[in-house]
Scaffold this motif. Structure first.
Motif, PDB file in Angstrom:
ATOM      1  N   THR A 234      60.139  50.147  38.188  1.00 42.02           N
ATOM      2  CA  THR A 234      61.027  49.404  37.280  1.00 42.02           C
ATOM      3  C   THR A 234      60.825  47.897  37.401  1.00 42.02           C
ATOM      4  O   THR A 234      61.577  47.121  36.830  1.00 42.02           O
ATOM      5  N   ALA A 235      59.808  47.486  38.172  1.00 43.58           N
ATOM      6  CA  ALA A 235      59.603  46.048  38.425  1.00 43.58           C
ATOM      7  C   ALA A 235      58.346  45.531  37.723  1.00 43.58           C
ATOM      8  O   ALA A 235      57.338  46.236  37.621  1.00 43.58           O
ATOM      9  N   ILE A 236      58.426  44.297  37.266  1.00 41.48           N
ATOM     10  CA  ILE A 236      57.261  43.605  36.697  1.00 41.48           C
ATOM     11  C   ILE A 236      57.132  42.273  37.427  1.00 41.48           C
ATOM     12  O   ILE A 236      58.065  41.470  37.451  1.00 41.48           O
ATOM     13  N   LEU A 237      55.976  42.061  38.043  1.00 41.54           N
ATOM     14  CA  LEU A 237      55.708  40.837  38.797  1.00 41.54           C
ATOM     15  C   LEU A 237      54.639  40.042  38.041  1.00 41.54           C
ATOM     16  O   LEU A 237      53.553  40.550  37.796  1.00 41.54           O
ATOM     17  N   THR A 238      54.984  38.825  37.638  1.00 40.75           N
ATOM     18  CA  THR A 238      54.037  37.976  36.909  1.00 40.75           C
ATOM     19  C   THR A 238      53.790  36.719  37.728  1.00 40.75           C
ATOM     20  O   THR A 238      54.735  36.119  38.244  1.00 40.75           O
ATOM     21  N   SER A 239      52.523  36.330  37.854  1.00 40.31           N
ATOM     22  CA  SER A 239      52.213  35.150  38.672  1.00 40.31           C
ATOM     23  C   SER A 239      51.139  34.306  38.013  1.00 40.31           C
ATOM     24  O   SER A 239      50.229  34.824  37.355  1.00 40.31           O
ATOM     25  N   LYS A 240      51.260  32.995  38.218  1.00 42.72           N
ATOM     26  CA  LYS A 240      50.147  32.116  37.877  1.00 42.72           C
ATOM     27  C   LYS A 240      49.053  32.343  38.920  1.00 42.72           C
ATOM     28  O   LYS A 240      49.354  32.655  40.077  1.00 42.72           O
ATOM     29  N   LEU A 241      47.808  32.176  38.513  1.00 49.30           N
ATOM     30  CA  LEU A 241      46.691  32.311  39.446  1.00 49.30           C
ATOM     31  C   LEU A 241      46.303  30.942  39.975  1.00 49.30           C
ATOM     32  O   LEU A 241      46.650  29.914  39.384  1.00 49.30           O
ATOM     33  N   ILE A 242      45.607  30.915  41.111  1.00 48.19           N
ATOM     34  CA  ILE A 242      45.184  29.635  41.678  1.00 48.19           C
ATOM     35  C   ILE A 242      44.063  29.069  40.817  1.00 48.19           C
ATOM     36  O   ILE A 242      43.062  29.735  40.542  1.00 48.19           O
ATOM     37  N   ASP A 243      44.259  27.834  40.371  1.00 47.20           N
ATOM     38  CA  ASP A 243      43.276  27.183  39.504  1.00 47.20           C
ATOM     39  C   ASP A 243      42.238  26.487  40.375  1.00 47.20           C
ATOM     40  O   ASP A 243      42.400  25.331  40.751  1.00 47.20           O
ATOM     41  N   GLY A 244      41.217  27.203  40.750  1.00 48.68           N
ATOM     42  CA  GLY A 244      40.178  26.641  41.623  1.00 48.68           C
ATOM     43  C   GLY A 244      39.001  27.591  41.684  1.00 48.68           C
ATOM     44  O   GLY A 244      39.037  28.684  41.118  1.00 48.68           O
ATOM     45  N   THR A 245      37.955  27.178  42.376  1.00 42.76           N
ATOM     46  CA  THR A 245      36.763  28.023  42.500  1.00 42.76           C
ATOM     47  C   THR A 245      36.657  28.515  43.928  1.00 42.76           C
ATOM     48  O   THR A 245      36.607  27.711  44.870  1.00 42.76           O
ATOM     49  N   PHE A 246      36.625  29.823  44.093  1.00 44.34           N
ATOM     50  CA  PHE A 246      36.470  30.418  45.424  1.00 44.34           C
ATOM     51  C   PHE A 246      35.014  30.233  45.845  1.00 44.34           C
ATOM     52  O   PHE A 246      34.102  30.418  45.045  1.00 44.34           O
ATOM     53  N   PRO A 247      34.765  29.831  47.103  1.00 43.87           N
ATOM     54  CA  PRO A 247      33.372  29.593  47.521  1.00 43.87           C
ATOM     55  C   PRO A 247      32.537  30.875  47.503  1.00 43.87           C
ATOM     56  O   PRO A 247      33.080  31.978  47.542  1.00 43.87           O
ATOM     57  N   ASP A 248      31.226  30.722  47.441  1.00 46.86           N
ATOM     58  CA  ASP A 248      30.320  31.876  47.458  1.00 46.86           C
ATOM     59  C   ASP A 248      30.295  32.437  48.883  1.00 46.86           C
ATOM     60  O   ASP A 248      29.471  32.070  49.711  1.00 46.86           O
ATOM     61  N   TYR A 249      31.239  33.358  49.133  1.00 47.36           N
ATOM     62  CA  TYR A 249      31.417  33.870  50.498  1.00 47.36           C
ATOM     63  C   TYR A 249      30.257  34.762  50.942  1.00 47.36           C
ATOM     64  O   TYR A 249      30.064  34.998  52.133  1.00 47.36           O
ATOM     65  N   THR A 250      29.475  35.271  49.985  1.00 48.01           N
ATOM     66  CA  THR A 250      28.391  36.203  50.366  1.00 48.01           C
ATOM     67  C   THR A 250      27.359  35.522  51.264  1.00 48.01           C
ATOM     68  O   THR A 250      26.676  36.182  52.035  1.00 48.01           O
ATOM     69  N   ARG A 251      27.300  34.191  51.185  1.00 47.33           N
ATOM     70  CA  ARG A 251      26.297  33.469  51.997  1.00 47.33           C
ATOM     71  C   ARG A 251      26.609  33.529  53.491  1.00 47.33           C
ATOM     72  O   ARG A 251      25.724  33.347  54.311  1.00 47.33           O
ATOM     73  N   VAL A 252      27.883  33.781  53.839  1.00 50.27           N
ATOM     74  CA  VAL A 252      28.211  33.816  55.281  1.00 50.27           C
ATOM     75  C   VAL A 252      28.175  35.242  55.845  1.00 50.27           C
ATOM     76  O   VAL A 252      28.357  35.431  57.038  1.00 50.27           O
ATOM     77  N   ILE A 253      27.957  36.235  54.969  1.00 47.60           N
ATOM     78  CA  ILE A 253      27.869  37.616  55.478  1.00 47.60           C
ATOM     79  C   ILE A 253      26.470  37.828  56.048  1.00 47.60           C
ATOM     80  O   ILE A 253      25.490  37.793  55.317  1.00 47.60           O
TER      81      ILE A 253
END
Length: 371
Positions: A234-253
């Motif tokens: 019965t719940a609806i959760l609405t959120s703004k998203l973070i306005d930014g660029t997530f770093p290319d994390y695959t380079r550290v794997i």
């Protein structure tokens, strides 16, 4: 507005919405919950902090339709303290709301409904469903790695993105620069072409609470590049998203870590926890000396002394020493469900890859420390 509602139903719904409301607000209306009673019966409760909004619909007997806003925490505390099974009457008129249950009478200050801000969702073109269990897995296995540094705001959430690999997948990742957690799931139908999004930490925490009560259900997810909406029960959760660029994390794997240590995560975590008892709050450093099928954990603290413990493990490569932040290591080990975990190591300064096995949906990377 005049309506009667069962205390348990009101308490449960208020519990969902009031936790979004900040305790201290410079804008008074943001301390309030919007209560809308409709002609056909049923009450809609809504709360927001301008970035996140929760709407909950609950059954009620409505005598007079209408809407009003009242302090969310005050109404929640009243509902919490009312006797079990009581019927709660809410009657709003002329800037006040009467709340009556049994012999208890409250007269609360209100603010007009027209002042209440509502997040404009706009168009949400991407739409798909995920089982609640999958969403719980995503959150639990990545949330601990979300950064709390406000300066690196683009790391203050979980990064969701789709990728076309051998089979299309949905990936969720979080990192604070010291550790990385990533979960990979099959891409749900409807998620193709989805924009890369960063779901903020507060939204993740509120969603996790709602999932506990709807763990068997399916969650409808609708999103655009700037907003996301979760519909569950019965719940609806609405959120703004973070306005930014997530770093290319695959380079550290790391891909070439060839020193493999296999351990039982529970007994290893207990060993780490024991020796880290004397580690200083600031560094929390624990040293791991690797030998032939032997791992020695040790901590040296100038203030508290030293501690060491041998823990069992399977290791056949060249011996060396590496240091980790014990809390970070324990966070990762705590998310391992099986009886075996693999640590893929290279040397004392290279990132370490941690996973149950190559088929596990979750993968972790931990940066070493100098010890």
């Amino acid at each position: 507005m005049k309506a009667t509602i069962e205390r348990a139903a009101l308490l449960k719904s208020l519990g969902h919405v009031q936790s979004v409301v900040e305790r201290r607000n410079t804008i008074p209306i943001l301390s309030n919950v919007l209560i809308e009673a409709s002609e056909g019966g049923g009450i809609k409760l809504m709360a927001t902090d301008l970035d996140l909004q929760v709407v909950e619909t609950v059954d009620a007997q409505v005598e007079t339709a209408g809407s009003i806003t009242v302090s969310a925490h005050t109404l929640f505390d009243i509902a919490r303290k009312l006797p079990d099974g009581s019927q709660v009457q809410m009657d709003a008129a002329e800037g006040k709301m009467k709340v009556n249950a049994g012999r208890a009478r409250f007269n609360l200050q209100t603010l007009p409904r027209d002042d209440f801000p509502i997040i404009a969702e706009g168009d949400l073109p991407t739409s798909f469903e995920l089982p609640a269990a999958s969403l719980i897995q995503i959150i639990d296995k990545t949330k601990f790695a979300i950064s709390t540094e406000e300066t690196r705001y683009y790391l203050n959430g979980i990064f969701l993105h789709v990728q076309d690999e051998e089979t299309p997948v949905l990936k969720a990742a979080a990192t604070d620069g010291h550790r990385l957690a990533r979960v990979t799931l099959p891409r749900p139908a409807g998620a193709e072409g989805m924009p890369d999004v960063i779901v903020p930490r507060k939204c993740v925490n509120e969603l996790r609470k709602l999932l506990d009560e709807n763990s068997e259900a399916s969650v409808q997810i609708d999103l655009s590049a700037s907003k996301i909406r979760f519909t569950l029960g019965t719940a609806i959760l609405t959120s703004k998203l973070i306005d930014g660029t997530f770093p290319d994390y695959t380079r550290v794997i790391p891909t070439g870590n060839d020193k493999i240590l296999k351990i039982d995560p529970k007994s290893f975590a207990q060993g780490v926890d024991r020796v880290s008892t004397i580690a200083t709050e600031k560094t929390r450093a624990v040293k791991m000396a690797l030998g032939d099928d032997k791992i020695t954990l040790s901590v040296t603290s100038p203030e508290n002394g030293t501690a060491a413990e041998e823990v069992p493990g399977a290791y056949k490569e060249d011996g060396f020493e590496i240091g980790f932040n014990s809390r970070y290591l324990l966070d990762i080990l705590g998310e391992i469900e099986g009886d075996n975990v693999e640590l893929h190591l290279a040397d004392a300064s290279a990132p370490t890859l941690i996973r149950e096995d190559d088929k596990s949906p979750a993968l972790y990377v931990l940066m070493p420390m100098r010890v």
